[in-house]
Design a protein around this motif. Structure first.
Motif, PDB file in Angstrom:
ATOM      1  N   UNK A 129      19.843 -49.758 -83.445  1.00  0.00           N
ATOM      2  CA  UNK A 129      20.257 -48.776 -82.436  1.00  0.00           C
ATOM      3  C   UNK A 129      21.782 -48.725 -82.427  1.00  0.00           C
ATOM      4  N   UNK A 130      22.326 -47.570 -82.754  1.00  0.00           N
ATOM      5  CA  UNK A 130      23.762 -47.387 -82.891  1.00  0.00           C
ATOM      6  C   UNK A 130      24.297 -46.538 -81.744  1.00  0.00           C
ATOM      7  N   UNK A 131      25.428 -46.954 -81.215  1.00  0.00           N
ATOM      8  CA  UNK A 131      26.066 -46.228 -80.117  1.00  0.00           C
ATOM      9  C   UNK A 131      27.209 -45.379 -80.656  1.00  0.00           C
ATOM     10  N   UNK A 132      27.191 -44.100 -80.324  1.00  0.00           N
ATOM     11  CA  UNK A 132      28.270 -43.201 -80.729  1.00  0.00           C
ATOM     12  C   UNK A 132      29.483 -43.435 -79.839  1.00  0.00           C
ATOM     13  N   UNK A 133      30.628 -43.732 -80.454  1.00  0.00           N
ATOM     14  CA  UNK A 133      31.853 -43.903 -79.671  1.00  0.00           C
ATOM     15  C   UNK A 133      32.846 -42.774 -79.916  1.00  0.00           C
ATOM     16  N   UNK A 134      32.599 -41.979 -80.975  1.00  0.00           N
ATOM     17  CA  UNK A 134      33.522 -40.870 -81.231  1.00  0.00           C
ATOM     18  C   UNK A 134      32.860 -39.850 -82.145  1.00  0.00           C
ATOM     19  N   UNK A 135      33.056 -38.577 -81.801  1.00  0.00           N
ATOM     20  CA  UNK A 135      32.656 -37.469 -82.666  1.00  0.00           C
ATOM     21  C   UNK A 135      33.744 -36.410 -82.595  1.00  0.00           C
ATOM     22  N   UNK A 136      34.302 -36.062 -83.742  1.00  0.00           N
ATOM     23  CA  UNK A 136      35.342 -35.032 -83.756  1.00  0.00           C
ATOM     24  C   UNK A 136      34.775 -33.679 -83.342  1.00  0.00           C
ATOM     25  N   UNK A 137      33.459 -33.489 -83.513  1.00  0.00           N
ATOM     26  CA  UNK A 137      32.842 -32.209 -83.159  1.00  0.00           C
ATOM     27  C   UNK A 137      32.848 -31.968 -81.658  1.00  0.00           C
ATOM     28  N   UNK A 138      32.853 -33.030 -80.850  1.00  0.00           N
ATOM     29  CA  UNK A 138      32.831 -32.857 -79.397  1.00  0.00           C
ATOM     30  C   UNK A 138      34.132 -32.261 -78.864  1.00  0.00           C
ATOM     31  N   UNK A 139      35.175 -32.223 -79.685  1.00  0.00           N
ATOM     32  CA  UNK A 139      36.428 -31.623 -79.224  1.00  0.00           C
ATOM     33  C   UNK A 139      36.277 -30.128 -78.981  1.00  0.00           C
ATOM     34  N   UNK A 140      35.164 -29.531 -79.470  1.00  0.00           N
ATOM     35  CA  UNK A 140      34.891 -28.112 -79.217  1.00  0.00           C
ATOM     36  C   UNK A 140      34.399 -27.877 -77.799  1.00  0.00           C
ATOM     37  N   UNK A 141      34.199 -28.988 -77.046  1.00  0.00           N
ATOM     38  CA  UNK A 141      33.766 -28.936 -75.648  1.00  0.00           C
ATOM     39  C   UNK A 141      32.337 -28.421 -75.485  1.00  0.00           C
ATOM     40  N   UNK A 142      31.505 -28.557 -76.532  1.00  0.00           N
ATOM     41  CA  UNK A 142      30.096 -28.221 -76.405  1.00  0.00           C
ATOM     42  C   UNK A 142      29.279 -29.414 -76.857  1.00  0.00           C
ATOM     43  N   UNK A 143      28.083 -29.561 -76.294  1.00  0.00           N
ATOM     44  CA  UNK A 143      27.222 -30.683 -76.644  1.00  0.00           C
ATOM     45  C   UNK A 143      26.646 -30.531 -78.039  1.00  0.00           C
ATOM     46  N   UNK A 144      26.731 -29.334 -78.597  1.00  0.00           N
ATOM     47  CA  UNK A 144      26.249 -29.126 -79.954  1.00  0.00           C
ATOM     48  C   UNK A 144      27.294 -29.410 -81.001  1.00  0.00           C
ATOM     49  N   UNK A 145      28.499 -29.768 -80.575  1.00  0.00           N
ATOM     50  CA  UNK A 145      29.563 -30.037 -81.527  1.00  0.00           C
ATOM     51  C   UNK A 145      29.964 -28.765 -82.242  1.00  0.00           C
ATOM     52  N   UNK A 146      30.021 -28.823 -83.577  1.00  0.00           N
ATOM     53  CA  UNK A 146      30.384 -27.645 -84.352  1.00  0.00           C
ATOM     54  C   UNK A 146      29.238 -26.654 -84.450  1.00  0.00           C
ATOM     55  N   UNK A 147      28.040 -27.061 -84.010  1.00  0.00           N
ATOM     56  CA  UNK A 147      26.905 -26.158 -83.936  1.00  0.00           C
ATOM     57  C   UNK A 147      26.780 -25.634 -82.508  1.00  0.00           C
ATOM     58  N   UNK A 148      26.097 -24.502 -82.312  1.00  0.00           N
ATOM     59  CA  UNK A 148      25.952 -23.969 -80.954  1.00  0.00           C
ATOM     60  C   UNK A 148      25.264 -24.968 -80.042  1.00  0.00           C
ATOM     61  N   UNK A 149      25.738 -25.066 -78.816  1.00  0.00           N
ATOM     62  CA  UNK A 149      25.153 -25.982 -77.851  1.00  0.00           C
ATOM     63  C   UNK A 149      25.677 -25.668 -76.472  1.00  0.00           C
ATOM     64  N   UNK A 150      25.068 -26.236 -75.428  1.00  0.00           N
ATOM     65  CA  UNK A 150      25.525 -25.956 -74.065  1.00  0.00           C
ATOM     66  C   UNK A 150      26.920 -26.501 -73.836  1.00  0.00           C
ATOM     67  N   UNK A 151      27.784 -25.729 -73.169  1.00  0.00           N
ATOM     68  CA  UNK A 151      29.144 -26.203 -72.913  1.00  0.00           C
ATOM     69  C   UNK A 151      29.161 -27.257 -71.825  1.00  0.00           C
ATOM     70  N   UNK A 152      30.186 -28.082 -71.851  1.00  0.00           N
ATOM     71  CA  UNK A 152      30.398 -29.056 -70.793  1.00  0.00           C
ATOM     72  C   UNK A 152      31.506 -28.549 -69.887  1.00  0.00           C
ATOM     73  N   UNK A 153      31.591 -29.113 -68.701  1.00  0.00           N
ATOM     74  CA  UNK A 153      32.667 -28.720 -67.795  1.00  0.00           C
ATOM     75  C   UNK A 153      32.144 -27.879 -66.652  1.00  0.00           C
ATOM     76  N   UNK A 154      32.886 -26.837 -66.312  1.00  0.00           N
ATOM     77  CA  UNK A 154      32.597 -26.094 -65.096  1.00  0.00           C
ATOM     78  C   UNK A 154      31.505 -25.045 -65.264  1.00  0.00           C
ATOM     79  N   UNK A 155      31.282 -24.578 -66.513  1.00  0.00           N
ATOM     80  CA  UNK A 155      30.318 -23.496 -66.682  1.00  0.00           C
ATOM     81  C   UNK A 155      28.903 -23.946 -66.346  1.00  0.00           C
ATOM     82  N   UNK A 156      28.537 -25.128 -66.780  1.00  0.00           N
ATOM     83  CA  UNK A 156      27.228 -25.681 -66.467  1.00  0.00           C
ATOM     84  C   UNK A 156      27.424 -27.092 -65.933  1.00  0.00           C
ATOM     85  N   UNK A 157      26.670 -27.464 -64.888  1.00  0.00           N
ATOM     86  CA  UNK A 157      26.837 -28.809 -64.311  1.00  0.00           C
ATOM     87  C   UNK A 157      26.134 -29.874 -65.147  1.00  0.00           C
TER      88      UNK A 157
END
Length: 275
Positions: A129-157
């Motif tokens: 079981x490996x724990x993710x400590x960093x993904x450069x894709x998350x800098x896009x501010x979406x849970x899908x990373x460089x792929x489409x995914x729900x945004x984080x922050x104020x748009x969705x809780x």
């Protein structure tokens, strides 16, 4: 005359004879005083004024021993450097362009020292079981990373919690496990859920891994942990996108007993530690 020369230059003779006998010396350069002795001075040794300072000899050794730190020690220090570069970035969600560059450079240093990964030999190291400590894709501010995914922050809780990968090298199970916190209208508390995206994996080439999506299961935790898991239904075959967005490929660029670095098919850099 020979005895006279020996008595006139006792220091240079003793130094040269003792040093040239050593096998580790390849050259001996002695810097003599600038006033050269004349033939008359050699015949009258009392007239010789010996230098007040000793002769300066410069030695050149055949070989010098340089002790390079063990490879494991070098990698250990580079791991600390990488962890320092990604700490405080909230798995990459808070990473700036400068943070992305520093993390990428630190990862490349480890990859260079560690050398190519051969999963035909080191497949067992993927187990666990490996724990993710960093993904450069998350800098896009979406849970899908460089792929489409729900945004984080104020748009969705939606608040992203811990992210894990659970790998079983025998059954070829490859599960992405994501902890989420879903906001609820006041005064209701937020809902905590764990989403498990189940995959099967296969090794491609010497260090490549291909994962194929199977299903998604959502399980509530916290105060609602008594609710049974829910399997999210898939779209009908006719409505599914031409490419399976739950599948993908990546390359394992560094792997040991407690750290794993991967680079995705869209350039994502991910860093995991065993948990």
């Amino acid at each position: 005359m020979a005895s006279l020369l020996e008595s006139a230059l006792p220091l240079s003779h003793s130094v040269s004879s003792s040093l040239t006998s050593s096998s580790s010396i390849s050259a001996l350069t002695c810097l003599f005083p600038t006033n050269v002795r004349t033939h008359n001075q050699l015949l009258h040794p009392r007239s010789i004024s010996y230098p007040k300072k000793p002769l300066v000899c410069q030695l050149a050794l055949d070989e010098a021993s340089f002790f390079e730190p063990p490879k494991a020690e070098i990698i250990g220090s580079l791991k600390i450097k990488l962890l320092s570069a990604v700490s405080g970035l909230n798995k990459g969600l808070a990473a700036s362009e400068d943070d992305l560059r520093k993390a990428d450079e630190a990862a490349k240093e480890i990859e260079a020292v560690g050398g190519p990964v051969d999963l035909s030999v080191d497949l067992d190291k993927l187990q666990g079981r490996w724990k993710l400590i960093y993904s450069s894709a998350f800098s896009s501010r979406t849970l899908g990373g460089s792929r489409p995914g729900p945004p984080t922050g104020r748009l969705l809780p939606i608040t992203l919690g811990q992210v894990f990968q659970r790998i079983d090298v025998l059954s070829k199970d490859f599960d992405n496990i994501v902890e989420l916190e879903l906001g609820a209208p006041w005064p209701l508390p937020p809902v905590e859920v764990t989403a498990t995206l189940a995959h099967k994996f296969e090794v491609t080439g010497s260090s490549g891994v291909k994962i194929v999506f199977q299903k998604t299961t959502v399980k509530t935790t916290g105060n609602l942990s008594q609710i049974p898991p829910l399997e999210v239904p898939q779209l009908p075959e006719a409505l599914r996108p031409p490419t399976n967005r739950g599948s993908g490929e990546f390359e394992v660029t560094f792997l040991d007993s407690d750290t794993r670095i991967t680079r995705g098919d869209r350039g994502e850099l991910r860093v995991f530690v065993i948990s």
